[in-house]
Design an enzyme around this catalytic site. Structure first.
Site, short mmCIF file in Angstrom:
data_model
loop_
_atom_site.label_atom_id
_atom_site.label_comp_id
_atom_site.label_asym_id
_atom_site.label_seq_id
_atom_site.Cartn_x
_atom_site.Cartn_y
_atom_site.Cartn_z
N LYS A 127 0.83 -1.21 0.00
CA LYS A 127 0.00 0.00 0.00
C LYS A 127 0.87 1.26 0.00
O LYS A 127 0.66 2.18 -0.79
CB LYS A 127 -0.93 0.00 1.21
N ARG B 82 -3.69 2.69 8.55
CA ARG B 82 -3.93 1.40 7.90
C ARG B 82 -2.64 0.59 7.83
O ARG B 82 -1.55 1.13 7.77
CB ARG B 82 -4.44 1.61 6.46
N GLY C 79 -8.16 -7.63 4.60
CA GLY C 79 -9.01 -7.86 5.75
C GLY C 79 -8.36 -8.55 6.92
O GLY C 79 -9.00 -8.79 7.95
N MET D 271 -5.61 -7.50 8.72
CA MET D 271 -5.05 -6.64 9.77
C MET D 271 -5.96 -5.43 9.98
O MET D 271 -6.97 -5.27 9.30
CB MET D 271 -3.63 -6.25 9.41
N ARG E 117 -3.52 -1.68 -6.37
CA ARG E 117 -2.72 -2.90 -6.19
C ARG E 117 -3.12 -3.89 -7.28
O ARG E 117 -4.20 -3.75 -7.89
CB ARG E 117 -2.95 -3.54 -4.82
N HIS F 82 -1.23 -42.57 1.14
CA HIS F 82 -1.64 -43.42 0.01
C HIS F 82 -2.89 -42.84 -0.65
O HIS F 82 -2.97 -42.71 -1.87
CB HIS F 82 -1.91 -44.84 0.49
N SER G 106 16.70 -41.13 -10.11
CA SER G 106 15.39 -40.51 -9.93
C SER G 106 15.19 -40.34 -8.44
O SER G 106 15.24 -41.32 -7.69
CB SER G 106 14.29 -41.38 -10.54
N CYS H 15 10.71 -37.95 -8.86
CA CYS H 15 9.43 -38.62 -9.13
C CYS H 15 8.54 -38.69 -7.90
O CYS H 15 7.51 -39.36 -7.92
CB CYS H 15 9.66 -40.02 -9.69
N TYR I 275 14.44 -33.53 -15.41
CA TYR I 275 12.98 -33.62 -15.52
C TYR I 275 12.34 -33.73 -14.14
O TYR I 275 13.01 -34.06 -13.15
CB TYR I 275 12.55 -34.81 -16.40
#
Length: 894
Positions: free
Chosen positions: A26, A96, A105, A107, A352, A468, A777, A844, A864
């Site tokens: 802000k 503020r 909302g 604080m 914002r 699981h 992996s 993985c 990957y």
């Protein structure tokens, strides 16, 4: 010397938008709007560093702060032409919060500060409106009393309702000046009665009380919870903004409103917002009065008869619309703005980046790129990868009523309703009859896989985000709420209970796997739609990313789903998951319980054609893409027969006495099966198992390669290895099977043999292991368990307390623990590459679909990531963002 306070207003500011870390979002944006020459009420920002100092020094302030605030306030007085506390010409201010990340909302805020018994009279004379002055005073007392003094809000509301009853009116706006005077008097009496001291009249005491309350609210429970949910570090702190008040409630030529520069729900380039004439900001958001549309188009779309701001205040609306365009062009993003009109003059109170739906985010990013405001790379970084879940799964209708039954962990996204079933048999029976079933279990096991597939949703009272149930549900795209510890499940009686509420088998519930909520009855859902904007963003992401994205899949359905979502191969095929149905589990149990090699081989002969068929289907679907197949890794207890019926069925299949089968099962019982006779340990003990699986892999590969002409790329992965010798022994078995199949079929298969790094010892000895292993992996689910000494199925019961107390920032099973597990991954990657340059490295575990973990994988330089099918788009987008961030860091460091 540290500067603690920065001023803004009158077309200039000491700060700027780039100082968000210091001034908060802000404060930085108020400074930026001031520098742009926009009409911003003057004020001052107390930095986030003061908040850090405040909590590091027993809630005290830096010694220089009071003088800096006084000097800055004097500048504000000079610009406004009023004095703070002056009974004839009073300056009033708002106080503020303003953290660097938006926390709407969470604080505290105080408006109209500086009013007391003397200044209210001066405000009445200056404004020429006694009613407005006393209304402002009572509003201030309500906010200050609640936020700063700790007097419960309902005490003020009760007195307000009482005076409205006495006057026979329904709305606050119908009360007159004398009514507000009376109410202020009653407020003062009530506050003194509650606190034993009068409401403060000293304006400087009021100011420092409000500043302290804002800093204090950084550690209130709702702010702590919000930060935990949105991964906002507590050490960031909040700034405090003290700003001259402007009033939208001084008459019919005044107004206040909130607007978005584009529609935050759809992303359309339409001015979108609401306003109220003769009101203050909290009236718009608190629902005290029904706001009206900013635009005529918005009014018509809602079928409203109330006039739009475009009609009521056309000149001011024109100015606001022009500022809308300037702000969006300057920030190059959709803005959420707050404004006030005081006696016909427009004032900007905030701008914002606006919160938006995922659908809107995609549209805005694509259209802003087309407009030349942002690049493709910037468009890709504007989308929250995790939010793509909204597009890939059904979601609850936001307007539908819902009655909460209980809550658990949001284990797999999506929403679903169904009738509650507690047993696999009941679930199968009802699903076959065409009913939507909802599986409720204390915890699931691999044997429940086929039932989970038939269920519309899954609820467990135990287990965490990588239990699981969670892992399998995500792979299947089924919504799941796990670890709902307050839900008590009674299988025998067929009911579950949470608090005083009981749900019986056959009754309907709804879950939201994205929030962890469980609701009574059926709640309507909205089906996802993948737009052209989604396709475009994903195409740009694929051009930008370096990391490849594979999937964890062992069924044709999962593999096809993942391919549709853009998976570039299979990074983990868990072969043990292929054996939990019908004849397969019987053959598997025969193999496990066989007393000699001949018995095992007889059972393996039954299993081999099943495995070959499974692998062939996966190779065909992947059409030349790499497929990593993990050799059998079952904790044996998951395959052992349970109960008399299963033991008798198995005994019959094996031609044995049930008592002998029961005795054999008991002999295999382990105290800690997750660290027991599993993974490569099983293969070392019984190499014929590896021999069968390798043969099945290579026979399937040869068959598909012959038939399709596509090169098949199997990667054979040895699980749970801790030593190089384990890899050497099993690689010899695999190589022998490959040579044998090549001789029989005449087809040479290019394959790799590697291992899953899931034990700390394996990570530390990675250099030795890489001598035989051609790829690593990282199985980060088990690596996290073994590094932390935690069970992923049980940790959910106490990890929340660990997060609340700051021991861990995030659940390490959800987002990789960079300092511990991450260091082991880095060590293994470095030592593996040193021993075998060009070794293929991937991940993985479930972390492969977590955006923060994908960023870590980019930093380490893995090749990957692999994740469940429905997380493939998330990983693709996160990988692109990680690549963009890495490129930006590289530029900065040159």
């Amino acid at each position: 010397m540290t500067k603690w306070v920065y001023t803004f207003g009158d077309g200039a500011a000491e700060g700027a938008a780039g100082m968000k870390d210091l001034l908060g979002g802000k404060g930085a944006n108020l400074a930026e709007m001031s520098n742009l020459g926009l009409p911003v009420p003057p004020g001052l920002t107390i930095t986030t560093e003061v908040c850090t100092y405040y909590y590091d020094n027993e809630q005290t302030y830096p010694p220089e702060l009071k003088d800096e605030v006084a000097a800055a306030l004097a500048d504000v007085e000079k610009i406004v032409g009023a004095a703070f506390g002056d009974p004839e010409n009073p300056l009033l201010v708002s106080v503020r919060s303003g953290a660097r990340a938006s926390m709407p909302g969470m604080m505290d805020t105080v408006l109209n500060l500086g009013l007391n018994d003397a200044t209210v009279e001066g405000l009445a004379v200056l404004s020429g409106d006694e009613r407005f002055a006393w209304d402002s005073y009572r509003r201030f007392m309500q906010m200050y009393g609640d936020v700063v003094l700790g007097v419960a809000h309902h005490n003020f509301e009760d007195l307000l309702e009482l005076i409205k009853d006495e006057q026979g009116v329904e709305l606050d706006t119908e009360l007159k000046a004398e009514d507000w005077k009376t109410l202020v008097g009653r407020y003062k009496e009530m506050v003194e009665e509650e606190l034993g001291k009068p409401f403060p009249q000293d304006v400087h005491e009021q100011l420092w009380g409000a500043i302290g309350a804002v800093f204090g609210s950084w550690m209130n429970q709702r702010a702590i919870t919000y930060r935990r949910l949105h991964d906002i570090p507590a050490e960031w702190g909040t700034a405090v903004n003290v700003q001259a008040m402007v009033f939208g409630n001084m008459g019919e030529d005044c107004a206040t409103g909130v607007a978005f520069t584009r529609n935050p729900s759809t992303g359309e380039k339409l001015f979108y917002g609401e306003y109220l004439v003769n009101a203050q900001g909290e009236d718009v958001v608190a629902g005290i009065r029904t706001p009206q549309n900013l635009t005529v188009a918005g009014k018509d779309a809602q079928g409203s008869d109330d006039p739009a701001m475009e009609e009521v205040m056309p000149d001011v609306f024109g100015q606001l619309d022009e500022i809308r365009g300037r702000l969006e062009a300057h920030y190059r993003d959709m803005q959420d703005i707050e404004f006030t009109v005081q006696t016909g003059k427009l004032w900007m109170l905030q701008t914002r980046a606006g919160k938006r739906t995922t659908q809107a985010a995609l549209k805005i990013a694509v259209e802003m790129c087309a407009e030349g405001l942002i690049t493709e790379a910037e468009a890709v970084t504007r989308i929250d990868p995790a939010a793509l879940d909204q597009l890939l799964h059904p979601t609850l209708d936001p307007d539908a009523a819902r009655e909460i039954f209980g809550r658990g962990l949001p284990a797999s996204p999506g929403a679903a309703s169904g009738i509650v079933v507690f047993s696999a048999d009941a679930a199968e029976e009802k699903a076959k009859a065409g009913q939507d079933v909802f599986l409720v279990r204390i915890e699931t096991s691999p044997e429940d896989i086929h039932v989970m597939h038939a269920a519309k949703g899954i609820l467990t009272s135990r287990g965490g985000m990588t239990s699981h149930a969670a892992v399998v549900a995500r792979g299947m795209g089924r919504p799941c709420v796990a670890g709902a510890g307050t839900v008590r499940i009674d299988y025998q009686e067929g009911y579950m209970m949470c608090g005083p509420t009981t749900v019986k088998a056959g009754e309907t519930v709804t879950i939201d796997g994205g929030t962890g909520e469980v609701m009574l009855g059926t709640v309507p859902t909205i089906q996802p739609e993948l737009s052209g904007d989604f396709t475009k963003i994903m195409g740009w992401a694929d051009k930008l990313r370096r990391l490849r994205v594979r999937t964890n899949a062992e069924t044709p359905h999962d593999a096809r789903t993942a391919r549709e979502f853009g998976a570039e191969g299979i990074g983990l095929c868990r072969t043990e998951h292929m054996f939990f149905e019908g004849d397969r589990i019987v053959a598997m149990r025969e193999m496990i319980l066989a007393e000699d090699e001949a018995g095992r081989r007889a059972a393996l002969d039954k299993i081999l054609p099943m495995q070959r068929k499974d692998f062939a289907e996966l190779f065909e679907i992947m059409a030349g893409l790499p497929v990593t197949i993990r050799l059998l890794d079952p904790p044996l207890h998951e395959f052992l027969p349970h109960g008399d019926a299963e033991i008798e069925d198995l005994a019959k299949a094996m031609g044995k006495d049930p008592a002998d089968v029961r005795a054999s099962a008991l002999r295999l019982h382990e105290a800690n099966p997750m660290l027991g006779h599993r993974g490569c340990r099983l293969a070392i003990t019984y190499p014929e198992i590896t021999e069968m699986q390798a043969r099945a892999i290579f026979e399937a590969a040869a068959e598909v390669q012959k038939k399709s002409g596509d090169t098949v790329e199997p990667e054979v992965m040895i699980p749970l290895a801790a030593t190089a010798r384990e890899i050497e022994i099993l690689k010899a078995v695999i190589d022998k099977a490959a040579a044998s199949v090549a001789g029989e079929t005449g087809v040479e298969i290019a394959y790799l043999v590697g291992t899953m790094i899931e034990l700390p010892r394996a990570a530390l000895r990675a250099g030795e292991i890489a001598a035989s292993a051609e790829f690593f992996s990282f199985g980060t689910n088990d690596l996290t368990q073994t590094t932390w000494g935690l069970s992923r199925d049980d940790a959910g019961s106490f990890l929340d307390a660990y997060q609340t107390q700051g021991i861990v920032e995030r659940d390490p099973f959800v987002s990789i623990d960079v300092d511990g597990v991450g260091e082991l991954v880095q060590i293994a990657a470095d030592r593996g590459r040193a021993a075998r340059p060009g070794i293929k490295l991937g991940i993985c575990g479930e972390h492969g679909g977590d955006p923060a973990s994908v960023h870590f994988c980019e930093q380490v330089g893995l090749d990957y990531v692999s994740c469940s099918p429905y997380r493939v788009p998330i990983a693709r987008l996160a990988a692109a963002q990680a690549a963009v961030m890495s490129a930006d860091d590289h530029k900065e460091n040159r």
